[in-house]
Design a protein around this motif. Structure first.
Motif, PDB file in Angstrom:
ATOM      1  N   VAL A  20      30.584  51.349  46.257  1.00  0.00           N
ATOM      2  CA  VAL A  20      29.465  51.018  47.147  1.00  0.00           C
ATOM      3  C   VAL A  20      30.022  51.011  48.563  1.00  0.00           C
ATOM      4  N   PRO A  21      29.172  51.259  49.549  1.00  0.00           N
ATOM      5  CA  PRO A  21      29.675  51.149  50.929  1.00  0.00           C
ATOM      6  C   PRO A  21      30.214  49.729  51.136  1.00  0.00           C
ATOM      7  N   PRO A  22      31.361  49.569  51.786  1.00  0.00           N
ATOM      8  CA  PRO A  22      31.903  48.220  51.990  1.00  0.00           C
ATOM      9  C   PRO A  22      30.840  47.287  52.565  1.00  0.00           C
ATOM     10  N   CYS A  23      30.727  46.124  51.950  1.00  0.00           N
ATOM     11  CA  CYS A  23      29.665  45.178  52.310  1.00  0.00           C
ATOM     12  C   CYS A  23      30.236  43.761  52.256  1.00  0.00           C
ATOM     13  N   ARG A  24      30.070  43.034  53.335  1.00  0.00           N
ATOM     14  CA  ARG A  24      30.542  41.647  53.384  1.00  0.00           C
ATOM     15  C   ARG A  24      29.576  40.781  52.587  1.00  0.00           C
ATOM     16  N   ILE A  25      30.152  40.002  51.669  1.00  0.00           N
ATOM     17  CA  ILE A  25      29.322  39.152  50.825  1.00  0.00           C
ATOM     18  C   ILE A  25      29.539  37.669  51.118  1.00  0.00           C
ATOM     19  N   VAL A  26      30.750  37.311  51.584  1.00  0.00           N
ATOM     20  CA  VAL A  26      31.079  35.916  51.883  1.00  0.00           C
ATOM     21  C   VAL A  26      31.835  35.873  53.204  1.00  0.00           C
ATOM     22  N   ASP A  27      31.473  34.914  54.061  1.00  0.00           N
ATOM     23  CA  ASP A  27      32.248  34.646  55.281  1.00  0.00           C
ATOM     24  C   ASP A  27      32.088  33.168  55.590  1.00  0.00           C
ATOM     25  N   THR A  28      33.102  32.374  55.236  1.00  0.00           N
ATOM     26  CA  THR A  28      33.002  30.926  55.433  1.00  0.00           C
ATOM     27  C   THR A  28      33.159  30.515  56.888  1.00  0.00           C
ATOM     28  N   ARG A  29      33.427  31.470  57.784  1.00  0.00           N
ATOM     29  CA  ARG A  29      33.461  31.175  59.222  1.00  0.00           C
ATOM     30  C   ARG A  29      32.049  31.096  59.790  1.00  0.00           C
ATOM     31  N   GLY A  30      31.077  31.571  59.058  1.00  0.00           N
ATOM     32  CA  GLY A  30      29.708  31.644  59.543  1.00  0.00           C
ATOM     33  C   GLY A  30      29.351  33.088  59.820  1.00  0.00           C
ATOM     34  N   ASN A  31      29.331  33.466  61.093  1.00  0.00           N
ATOM     35  CA  ASN A  31      29.012  34.836  61.482  1.00  0.00           C
ATOM     36  C   ASN A  31      27.733  35.352  60.836  1.00  0.00           C
ATOM     37  N   GLY A  32      26.728  34.487  60.759  1.00  0.00           N
ATOM     38  CA  GLY A  32      25.450  34.874  60.173  1.00  0.00           C
ATOM     39  C   GLY A  32      25.330  34.557  58.687  1.00  0.00           C
ATOM     40  N   PHE A  33      26.400  34.110  58.054  1.00  0.00           N
ATOM     41  CA  PHE A  33      26.370  33.773  56.636  1.00  0.00           C
ATOM     42  C   PHE A  33      26.097  32.279  56.484  1.00  0.00           C
TER      43      PHE A  33
ATOM     44  N   ALA B  68      48.050  17.997  51.127  1.00  0.00           N
ATOM     45  CA  ALA B  68      46.668  17.560  50.904  1.00  0.00           C
ATOM     46  C   ALA B  68      45.744  18.005  52.034  1.00  0.00           C
ATOM     47  N   THR B  69      44.572  18.378  51.676  1.00  0.00           N
ATOM     48  CA  THR B  69      43.414  18.712  52.517  1.00  0.00           C
ATOM     49  C   THR B  69      43.597  19.726  53.638  1.00  0.00           C
ATOM     50  N   PRO B  70      44.424  20.749  53.502  1.00  0.00           N
ATOM     51  CA  PRO B  70      44.387  21.815  54.498  1.00  0.00           C
ATOM     52  C   PRO B  70      43.131  22.657  54.279  1.00  0.00           C
ATOM     53  N   THR B  71      42.798  23.453  55.265  1.00  0.00           N
ATOM     54  CA  THR B  71      41.606  24.297  55.159  1.00  0.00           C
ATOM     55  C   THR B  71      41.961  25.754  55.459  1.00  0.00           C
ATOM     56  N   THR B  72      41.084  26.626  55.032  1.00  0.00           N
ATOM     57  CA  THR B  72      41.180  28.043  55.360  1.00  0.00           C
ATOM     58  C   THR B  72      39.791  28.638  55.292  1.00  0.00           C
ATOM     59  N   ASN B  73      39.628  29.760  55.921  1.00  0.00           N
ATOM     60  CA  ASN B  73      38.378  30.504  55.783  1.00  0.00           C
ATOM     61  C   ASN B  73      38.608  31.670  54.845  1.00  0.00           C
ATOM     62  N   LEU B  74      37.523  32.115  54.261  1.00  0.00           N
ATOM     63  CA  LEU B  74      37.548  33.173  53.270  1.00  0.00           C
ATOM     64  C   LEU B  74      36.517  34.221  53.631  1.00  0.00           C
ATOM     65  N   VAL B  75      36.928  35.481  53.563  1.00  0.00           N
ATOM     66  CA  VAL B  75      36.008  36.600  53.744  1.00  0.00           C
ATOM     67  C   VAL B  75      36.149  37.476  52.505  1.00  0.00           C
ATOM     68  N   ILE B  76      35.022  37.809  51.880  1.00  0.00           N
ATOM     69  CA  ILE B  76      35.038  38.699  50.715  1.00  0.00           C
ATOM     70  C   ILE B  76      34.127  39.884  51.004  1.00  0.00           C
ATOM     71  N   ASP B  77      34.686  41.077  50.867  1.00  0.00           N
ATOM     72  CA  ASP B  77      33.928  42.316  50.986  1.00  0.00           C
ATOM     73  C   ASP B  77      33.894  42.987  49.618  1.00  0.00           C
ATOM     74  N   VAL B  78      32.745  43.518  49.255  1.00  0.00           N
ATOM     75  CA  VAL B  78      32.577  44.253  48.006  1.00  0.00           C
ATOM     76  C   VAL B  78      32.753  45.738  48.304  1.00  0.00           C
ATOM     77  N   THR B  79      33.525  46.434  47.466  1.00  0.00           N
ATOM     78  CA  THR B  79      33.701  47.877  47.642  1.00  0.00           C
ATOM     79  C   THR B  79      33.303  48.681  46.397  1.00  0.00           C
ATOM     80  N   GLY B  80      32.998  47.992  45.307  1.00  0.00           N
ATOM     81  CA  GLY B  80      32.588  48.705  44.110  1.00  0.00           C
ATOM     82  C   GLY B  80      32.403  47.756  42.950  1.00  0.00           C
ATOM     83  N   TYR B  81      32.091  48.349  41.788  1.00  0.00           N
ATOM     84  CA  TYR B  81      31.891  47.558  40.573  1.00  0.00           C
ATOM     85  C   TYR B  81      32.125  48.445  39.352  1.00  0.00           C
TER      86      TYR B  81
END
Length: 165
Positions: A35-48, A150-163
């Protein structure tokens, strides 16, 4: 005068014309679909928002029970409800402590392997993953950030490229 590069190209073309054409056939029970690369998750926000947006992932110390975050994949970004696995690009963004992210099918046991590892303060690091999808129609993958403190944080970005299906 013919250059070495031109001679190489002519020889390569001649060799290729001698090889018979063959059709590529997929073996096995599943077929891959890109599939065309598509952002599915962005915990930074950016419209998600909602399930696909903030908050950032928070790690729990290894001594505590896991606190995974779960995401629906089927029906998003061109992934059909019949898909059995998703092909993802997983990006670890700005972790505050060294650690790793693991991804696995929702409702199953967290694996003993990581999908992507990062050092504290790393701007972003990504890795590809093929993740089987759970049968649950609401949530198909689980994600967890595991760090040594204990309790560090990170952001996560997931892009889908196929199935696979």
């Amino acid at each position: 005068m013919i250059t070495k590069k031109a001679v190489r190209l002519l020889l390569l073309g001649a060799a290729a014309s001698l090889l018979p054409a063959s059709a590529a056939l997929a073996a096995g029970p599943y077929q891959f679909f890109s599939v065309p690369p598509c952002r599915i998750v962005d915990t930074r926000g950016n419209g998600f928002t909602g399930l696909f947006g903030p908050p950032s992932l928070v790690s729990v110390p290894p001594s505590l029970p896991p606190a995974p975050r779960n995401f629906p994949i089927r029906g998003q970004c061109g992934i059909p409800t019949t898909a059995t696995a998703a092909v993802l690009n997983v990006t670890f963004v700005g972790p505050t402590a060294a650690g790793h992210i693991s991804i696995w099918p929702f409702g199953s046991t967290m694996p003993n392997v990581s999908t992507v590892n990062a050092a504290a303060g790393e701007p972003a690091i990504a890795n590809g993953a093929i993740v089987p999808l759970a049968a649950d129609p609401s949530l198909q993958i689980s994600v967890q950030y595991v760090a040594t403190t204990a309790t560090p944080t990170t952001n996560l970005v997931i892009d889908v490229t196929g199935y696979f299906q």
